[in-house]
Design an enzyme around this catalytic site. Sequence first.
Site, short mmCIF file in Angstrom:
data_model
loop_
_atom_site.label_atom_id
_atom_site.label_comp_id
_atom_site.label_asym_id
_atom_site.label_seq_id
_atom_site.Cartn_x
_atom_site.Cartn_y
_atom_site.Cartn_z
N GLY A 152 0.84 -1.20 0.00
CA GLY A 152 0.00 0.00 0.00
C GLY A 152 0.87 1.24 0.00
O GLY A 152 2.03 1.21 -0.43
N ARG A 153 0.33 2.34 0.53
CA ARG A 153 1.06 3.62 0.50
C ARG A 153 2.40 3.52 1.23
O ARG A 153 3.42 3.98 0.73
CB ARG A 153 0.21 4.72 1.14
N ILE A 154 2.38 2.93 2.44
CA ILE A 154 3.61 2.87 3.22
C ILE A 154 4.58 1.87 2.63
O ILE A 154 5.79 2.11 2.57
CB ILE A 154 3.31 2.56 4.70
N SER A 173 1.40 -9.30 -1.72
CA SER A 173 0.13 -8.70 -1.27
C SER A 173 -0.99 -9.54 -1.85
O SER A 173 -0.74 -10.50 -2.59
CB SER A 173 0.02 -7.24 -1.73
N THR A 175 -3.08 -8.90 -4.13
CA THR A 175 -3.05 -8.81 -5.59
C THR A 175 -1.82 -8.02 -6.02
O THR A 175 -1.27 -7.25 -5.23
CB THR A 175 -4.32 -8.10 -6.13
N ARG A 230 0.87 -4.41 12.39
CA ARG A 230 0.09 -4.64 13.60
C ARG A 230 0.61 -5.90 14.26
O ARG A 230 1.00 -6.86 13.59
CB ARG A 230 -1.40 -4.79 13.28
N GLU A 259 -0.60 -4.97 23.14
CA GLU A 259 0.06 -3.74 23.58
C GLU A 259 -0.73 -3.08 24.73
O GLU A 259 -1.95 -3.12 24.73
CB GLU A 259 0.17 -2.77 22.40
N HIS A 277 5.98 0.78 19.79
CA HIS A 277 5.02 1.28 18.80
C HIS A 277 5.24 2.77 18.53
O HIS A 277 4.37 3.62 18.76
CB HIS A 277 3.58 1.03 19.26
N GLY A 279 6.46 3.93 15.41
CA GLY A 279 6.68 4.11 13.98
C GLY A 279 6.37 5.49 13.45
O GLY A 279 7.09 6.03 12.61
#
Length: 316
Positions: A152-154, A173, A175, A230, A259, A277, A279
């Site tokens: 995806g974007r990241i 991924s 697709t 996650r 968490e 966590h 990021g």
Amino acid sequence: MSKPAVLMLGGGSERMRERLSDVFDLTVADGDPAEVIAERGDTFQYCLSMYHGGVGAAQMDAMPNLKAISNYGVGYDSIDTPAAVERGIVVTHTPDVLNDEVANTAIMMLLASARNLVHDQAYLRHGRWEAEGNAPLSRSIAGRLVGIVGMGRIGQTIAEKLAVFGTEIAYHSRTAKDVPLRYVPDLVTLSRQADFLIVITPGGPATRHLINAEVMDALGPDGTLVNVARGSVVDQEALIAALQEGRLGFAALDVFEAEPHVPEALIALKNTLLLPHVGSATVETRQAMGDLAVDNLIEHHKTGRAVRPVPECQHL
């Protein structure tokens, strides 16, 4: 004319609270929101969630006049989105504004793992350099294959930034994406080929324990797992066993299954790099996330359309 009521789950920043108070009648629940929802749930038309517990169907039913839920973060697996869609509630999130920082964190963890950063700092601080000589050699990432799980974007930002380090990159991924990178449709195959595996796929039931014992065994005793997605995406018990038994070489983790609890067995391992966590945890990025989370509610109140609804709510 009275202001519409908004419930903020989590304290948030002063800037967020001030902006919300300008438009809404703000209630802050900094902790378990059960009591305030039970007492005043029917008064809230909007909700901004920074709460790990998220918002489930039961909370939505206890807030029958809810119009929109703004999630502080790009991942929104803590919000029961199908339940929200069923009730006509718009769910929003904060994509794009954190792409760079999460990608930077993933690469920082990758480099720190390959170059023994934590070990070597301790080696110096504990006087071992002077007493024992040079630290053991580390490994370069140049010319090695980095597998990215999620494009995806990241994921795309990580790939763009990694290119300058001379790595080979392939991805997995659901697709194939329109990116100039090699797509590997089978995750185990990618893991077997990769030296490093970076996980940046969404959380939720569809990806729970996607990184399982089979994937870890394929990555192998010389492989490194980096998770900035996650905690639920990685089978944490299987991960601990693989690291303890040497079936997986190293794990760099920014996220965990429960968490903020991190198992002592994981903390005790020397072949790990563990972060709380963080990021997206820079002043600049968190301000941008807060601004967009608030903008989503303000825009929905003004126009009935949020700035960044999640994909499932694009039609609402």
